[in-house]
Design a protein around this motif. Structure first.
Motif, PDB file in Angstrom:
ATOM      1  N   ALA A  92       0.833  -1.210   0.000  1.00 14.40           N
ATOM      2  CA  ALA A  92       0.000   0.000   0.000  1.00 14.40           C
ATOM      3  C   ALA A  92       0.865   1.258   0.000  1.00 14.40           C
ATOM      4  O   ALA A  92       0.529   2.252  -0.642  1.00 14.40           O
ATOM      5  N   THR A  93       1.998   1.212   0.719  1.00 14.71           N
ATOM      6  CA  THR A  93       2.887   2.373   0.775  1.00 14.71           C
ATOM      7  C   THR A  93       3.491   2.654  -0.598  1.00 14.71           C
ATOM      8  O   THR A  93       3.579   3.804  -1.031  1.00 14.71           O
ATOM      9  N   VAL A  94       3.890   1.585  -1.286  1.00 13.63           N
ATOM     10  CA  VAL A  94       4.470   1.732  -2.634  1.00 13.63           C
ATOM     11  C   VAL A  94       3.456   2.390  -3.577  1.00 13.63           C
ATOM     12  O   VAL A  94       3.807   3.192  -4.429  1.00 13.63           O
ATOM     13  N   ARG A  95       2.173   2.092  -3.369  1.00 13.96           N
ATOM     14  CA  ARG A  95       1.128   2.690  -4.217  1.00 13.96           C
ATOM     15  C   ARG A  95       0.662   4.043  -3.671  1.00 13.96           C
ATOM     16  O   ARG A  95      -0.362   4.572  -4.116  1.00 13.96           O
ATOM     17  N   ALA A  96       1.371   4.556  -2.690  1.00 16.84           N
ATOM     18  CA  ALA A  96       1.085   5.874  -2.089  1.00 16.84           C
ATOM     19  C   ALA A  96      -0.341   5.970  -1.542  1.00 16.84           C
ATOM     20  O   ALA A  96      -0.985   7.013  -1.618  1.00 16.84           O
ATOM     21  N   PHE A  97      -0.831   4.844  -0.998  1.00  9.55           N
ATOM     22  CA  PHE A  97      -2.184   4.862  -0.427  1.00  9.55           C
ATOM     23  C   PHE A  97      -2.154   5.532   0.948  1.00  9.55           C
ATOM     24  O   PHE A  97      -1.307   5.216   1.780  1.00  9.55           O
ATOM     25  N   ASP A  98      -3.071   6.449   1.156  1.00 10.13           N
ATOM     26  CA  ASP A  98      -3.159   7.122   2.461  1.00 10.13           C
ATOM     27  C   ASP A  98      -4.584   6.975   2.999  1.00 10.13           C
ATOM     28  O   ASP A  98      -5.519   7.568   2.447  1.00 10.13           O
ATOM     29  N   PRO A  99      -4.761   6.196   4.074  1.00  7.84           N
ATOM     30  CA  PRO A  99      -6.126   5.999   4.597  1.00  7.84           C
ATOM     31  C   PRO A  99      -6.731   7.260   5.188  1.00  7.84           C
ATOM     32  O   PRO A  99      -7.941   7.333   5.386  1.00  7.84           O
ATOM     33  N   ASN A 100      -5.887   8.259   5.465  1.00 15.78           N
ATOM     34  CA  ASN A 100      -6.422   9.485   6.060  1.00 15.78           C
ATOM     35  C   ASN A 100      -6.737  10.563   5.015  1.00 15.78           C
ATOM     36  O   ASN A 100      -7.209  11.641   5.364  1.00 15.78           O
ATOM     37  N   ALA A 101      -6.443  10.243   3.738  1.00 17.91           N
ATOM     38  CA  ALA A 101      -6.724  11.220   2.681  1.00 17.91           C
ATOM     39  C   ALA A 101      -8.139  11.016   2.154  1.00 17.91           C
ATOM     40  O   ALA A 101      -8.823  10.070   2.537  1.00 17.91           O
ATOM     41  N   GLY A 102      -8.570  11.894   1.253  1.00 16.81           N
ATOM     42  CA  GLY A 102      -9.917  11.798   0.664  1.00 16.81           C
ATOM     43  C   GLY A 102     -10.000  10.630  -0.302  1.00 16.81           C
ATOM     44  O   GLY A 102      -8.988  10.134  -0.788  1.00 16.81           O
ATOM     45  N   GLY A 103     -11.207  10.197  -0.611  1.00  9.10           N
ATOM     46  CA  GLY A 103     -11.415   9.063  -1.509  1.00  9.10           C
ATOM     47  C   GLY A 103     -11.322   9.455  -2.961  1.00  9.10           C
ATOM     48  O   GLY A 103     -11.274  10.637  -3.305  1.00  9.10           O
ATOM     49  N   SER A 104     -11.294   8.459  -3.844  1.00  8.88           N
ATOM     50  CA  SER A 104     -11.213   8.734  -5.275  1.00  8.88           C
ATOM     51  C   SER A 104     -12.610   9.049  -5.819  1.00  8.88           C
ATOM     52  O   SER A 104     -13.622   8.691  -5.222  1.00  8.88           O
ATOM     53  N   VAL A 105     -12.635   9.725  -6.961  1.00  9.40           N
ATOM     54  CA  VAL A 105     -13.914  10.122  -7.564  1.00  9.40           C
ATOM     55  C   VAL A 105     -14.734   8.878  -7.924  1.00  9.40           C
ATOM     56  O   VAL A 105     -15.936   8.832  -7.731  1.00  9.40           O
ATOM     57  N   GLY A 106     -14.057   7.849  -8.399  1.00 11.45           N
ATOM     58  CA  GLY A 106     -14.737   6.618  -8.819  1.00 11.45           C
ATOM     59  C   GLY A 106     -15.511   5.972  -7.691  1.00 11.45           C
ATOM     60  O   GLY A 106     -16.677   5.620  -7.853  1.00 11.45           O
ATOM     61  N   ILE A 107     -14.880   5.881  -6.549  1.00  6.20           N
ATOM     62  CA  ILE A 107     -15.541   5.214  -5.418  1.00  6.20           C
ATOM     63  C   ILE A 107     -16.687   6.072  -4.875  1.00  6.20           C
ATOM     64  O   ILE A 107     -17.688   5.570  -4.394  1.00  6.20           O
TER      65      ILE A 107
END
Lengths: 231, 210
Positions: free
Chosen positions: A188-203
């Protein structure tokens, strides 16, 4: 495509639970009919419990308890009330159990994992949605790991000393779980995923309130008011 | 500056994993126990075994995610897995899992520093919940009041067995104590297990943030 968004189905569950709790008597039958109707039209999967023996055993328990609770009214046989009162008490209990259980299955069986993740995302709980995704995807892997660890220790004679074997089993299980966790964190870190950031438009699009949800809300409101005022 | 109370990526992953592990216990062992103790027979042993192991798993997870509310979140994940499982949504176990998570969290919130005894207290409270849970579900699902159900159980039980009603009270007390002991042992073992794994992996546990 499903006619309602995740919010629509969750709203129906909430409606079913609330009406199941606050109404009583024959009005429970009205709620049950509404639920079955909704299931036939929009959530066939949610009616699956009706085909299970366990579900009817559970409902039957309510029906069977009625004569015990209404004891002392009408004719009795030992601790049982043989009159209508006992039967009607049991019927009401069974009806309430039926409406509450069906409210849960109808709403939730229509939701997929991505629907729930979208709902969490929209509600500002992106991390919880991510955790649910991790749990759902690793459920079978963990199940396999539990079986594999148990069999390995057993085949090596680890359970000849049960306490030592159990300790070894649990330590291996938790260590492996943590190891899986580290791998997921790295990925997840390699993909720069941040659980505290906003969600994607798609979701967000998956959890957008639709016109059909508004119509469903209006129908549920009208039915609720009718039941509450007429009863 | 990083806020230590805020959940980081690793915390969410661990919550998901330990929630799934509790879910595995509920589904795998639960199905097995349903065969050994069918639904219409006594649910005491089934609840005791499933409750103790589930609580132990959740508290072990808490050892590695020392953040306020993590036990509730682990319970939420397990409850959602249970709701989404092919066996269908069953209200009783879902409510029990959520309340057990909340009770464990309360025990940990009340303590200054987490330790074996605090974990044991959390486990004991959570497993002991199985007893009042039946009353709660009777009240919610069947619309009966708690004293009504209690009186019915005690009266009928004592009549059926030919015991004095006060003896029935004693039986309920014994059942509660057995649950408290089993839960306490599960909690205490979870603390020891967490420490053993941390030592084995050479892992320093995060600073306790209640």
């Amino acid at each position: 495509m499903k006619p309602f968004s995740a919010w629509g189905y969750l709203l129906f569950t909430l409606w079913g639970v609330l009406l199941g709790l606050i109404t009583g008597g024959w009005w429970l039958a009205v709620v049950a009919i509404c639920e079955v109707g909704f299931g036939v039209l929009y959530s066939r999967e949610g009616l699956r419990p009706l085909r299970r023996f366990h579900f009817w055993l559970f409902i039957g328990t309510g029906l069977a308890l009625g004569p015990f609770l209404a004891r002392g009214t009408g004719e009795t046989l030992g601790p049982l009330s043989l009159g209508w009162t006992g039967f009607l008490t049991g019927l009401e209990m069974a009806g309430r159990a039926f409406t509450l259980t069906l409210a849960f299955t109808l709403g939730l069986s229509a939701l997929s994992l991505s629907d729930l993740m979208a709902v969490f995302d929209r509600a500002g709980m992106r991390g919880l949605g991510f955790s649910l995704g991790v749990a759902m995807n690793l459920l079978s892997t963990l199940q396999e790991m539990v079986t594999l660890t148990f069999d390995t220790i057993r085949l090596r004679g680890g359970f000849r000393r049960p306490l030592v074997g159990l300790r070894l089993f649990l330590v291996t299980l938790v260590s492996n779980t943590l190891r899986y966790g580290d791998q997921i964190v790295d990925a997840a870190t390699v993909r720069a995923f941040d659980p505290n950031a906003g969600g994607s438009v798609g979701i967000y699009a998956a959890s957008r309130w639709r016109r059909a949800d508004t119509e469903l809300s209006a129908v549920l409101l009208v039915v609720s008011l009718a039941i509450l005022f007429v009863r | 500056m990083r806020d230590d109370r805020r959940y980081q990526l690793r915390d969410w992953v661990m919550i998901g994993l330990f929630g799934a592990l509790w879910g595995v216990v509920e589904t795998t062992l639960g199905s097995y126990l349903n065969v050994v103790f069918p639904a219409f027979t006594n649910t005491f042993f089934k609840g005791l075994i499933l409750g103790s192991i589930g609580v132990g798993v959740a508290l072990t997870g808490r050892y590695f995610v020392r953040k306020r509310g993590s036990l509730v979140l682990i319970a939420v994940i397990t409850a959602l897995l249970k709701l989404l499982s092919p066996a269908g949504a069953r209200i009783g176990p879902v409510v029990a899992i959520l309340l057990q998570g909340a009770l464990m969290e309360v025990a940990l919130l009340l303590s200054r520093e987490p330790g074996a005894w605090v974990y044991a207290l959390g486990g004991a409270l959570a497993v002991a919940w199985n007893l009042p849970h039946r009353f709660l579900m009777m009240a919610v699902l069947y619309g009966r009041s708690v004293p009504e159900v209690y009186q019915m159980m005690v009266r009928d039980g004592s009549e059926m067995l030919g015991f004095d009603p006060s003896f029935a009270l004693g039986i309920i007390a014994v059942l509660l104590v057995v649950r408290l002991i089993a839960g306490g042992l599960a909690g205490w073992s979870a603390w020891r297990l967490g420490a053993a794994v941390a030592r084995r992996l050479g892992r320093r546990t995060p600073v306790a943030a209640r």
